[in-house]
Design an enzyme around this catalytic site. Structure first.
Site, PDB file in Angstrom:
ATOM      1  N   CYS A 105       0.839  -1.204   0.000  1.00 28.85           N
ATOM      2  CA  CYS A 105       0.000   0.000   0.000  1.00 28.85           C
ATOM      3  C   CYS A 105       0.876   1.257   0.000  1.00 28.85           C
ATOM      4  CB  CYS A 105      -0.908   0.013   1.228  1.00 28.85           C
ATOM      5  SG  CYS A 105      -2.195  -1.231   1.128  1.00 28.85           S
ATOM      6  N   CYS A 187      -3.526   0.087  -3.310  1.00 23.57           N
ATOM      7  CA  CYS A 187      -4.192   0.444  -2.054  1.00 23.57           C
ATOM      8  C   CYS A 187      -3.510   1.626  -1.380  1.00 23.57           C
ATOM      9  CB  CYS A 187      -4.266  -0.761  -1.119  1.00 23.57           C
ATOM     10  SG  CYS A 187      -2.694  -1.607  -0.876  1.00 23.57           S
TER      11      CYS A 187
END
Ligand code: NAD
Length: 286
Positions: A105, A187
């Site tokens: 992420c 993400c």
């Protein structure tokens, strides 16, 4: 005496498959899975913070035992013996399953018309990933490939051009599927490097604007940060306040993803300045 004639492939308007395609594909796959390891990393990486190193290591290590021959076979099976203008997204699904990879992420970087600069940025910031820093993006970048419905060989003479021949060709469909998956897997905070020396830094017709933006998942991606970069020595044509970025902003707001934009983001600007140290925009006073 037809049987003595060499097999004639269909003729297309684009350049043919890259010579030594298979060797390059396999070679790059082995380099990526076996050599892009921390202990082999060039010296410029040795100062990376330990935590970032850990993220990168665990991410690359998961690829160590991937079988490059199997990946190459799945790749070939997607387009070999097929009309190169009738390749479908499904044709590439077995390959995507075999070689799928996740990026940590906050580390995904998209780009549009800024290929070189975006890659210089992720080269220096080794914990960040463009699509071409993932296995499949890395092995296929810059290559051309296509098959032929009448043969199990690749066509090295010519391949379909996506503008002049067809959109559903083996190369275009591959990048579309891969870009889609890359965006779906992103993400946290994601970034995009855009070109402010073009009249439209953001284009809905690009892969970034047409595929990646629409495949970000709002449940996973909370913010898109855009960096609009102006080429040194060219007059700026677009910026964060221009209408193309406003379009991107409104797409993101409809998609419930926070959007921020910055012109000439300093970490990227520094890379441009390394090449143009004498430019007035690179001096400390500006
Ligand atoms: P871009 O306009 O700079 O295009 C990138 C490359 O893809 C160029 O070589 C361009 O000629 C080609 N291209 C673009 N659209 C195409 C299409 N429909 N069919 C065939 N070739 C096409 O920037 P973009 O279109 O926004 O693509 C860049 C983004 O998409 C990146 O974020 C990257 O993740 C992904 N991507 C990468 C590649 C690659 O060659 N490495 C290709 C396509 C997409």
């Amino acid at each position: 005496r037809l049987w003595h004639q060499p097999l004639k492939h269909r003729e297309w308007n684009g350049t043919g498959s890259t010579a030594h395609f298979q060797d390059i594909f396999l070679g790059r796959c082995y380099i990526y899975t076996q050599l892009v390891q921390p202990e082999f990393r060039p010296y410029h990486m040795q100062h990376t913070f330990e935590t970032k190193l850990l993220i990168f290591t665990s991410h690359v290590l998961s690829l160590r035992d991937r079988d490059c021959k199997k990946i190459e076979e799945a790749f070939r099976n997607a387009f070999i013996s097929k009309d190169p203008c009738e390749v479908t997204e499904e044709d590439y699904h077995p390959l995507m399953e075999l070689a799928s990879q996740t990026v940590p992420c906050d580390k995904t970087v998209f780009w549009s018309r800024t290929k070189e600069l975006a890659h210089q940025y992720t080269w220096v910031r080794q914990e960040m990933f463009t699509l071409e820093n993932t296995l499949l993006g890395y092995v296929a970048d810059g290559l051309t490939w296509c098959g032929d419905s009448g043969s199990s060989e690749m066509n090295y003479q010519s391949c379909p051009d996506w503008r002049k021949d067809c959109k559903n060709n083996s190369v275009t469909v591959f990048w579309k599927v891969l870009s889609k998956m890359f965006a779906e897997n992103a993400c946290g905070m994601v970034q995009v490097v855009l070109n402010g020396s073009l009249s439209n830094a953001f284009s809905k017709d690009s892969t970034f604007g047409g595929v990646e933006v629409h495949n970000l998942h709002p449940e996973k991606v909370h913010t898109l940060q855009a960096w609009v970069m102006h080429d040194i020595g060219k007059s700026p044509s677009d910026s964060c306040s221009g209408s193309s970025i406003m379009d991107l902003k409104s797409i993101m707001s409809k998609r419930n993803i926070k959007f921020t934009c910055q012109d000439n983001y300093r970490p990227v600007k520094f890379l441009q300045c390394v090449r143009n140290p004498e430019d007035s925009s690179c001096s400390l006073r500006t």
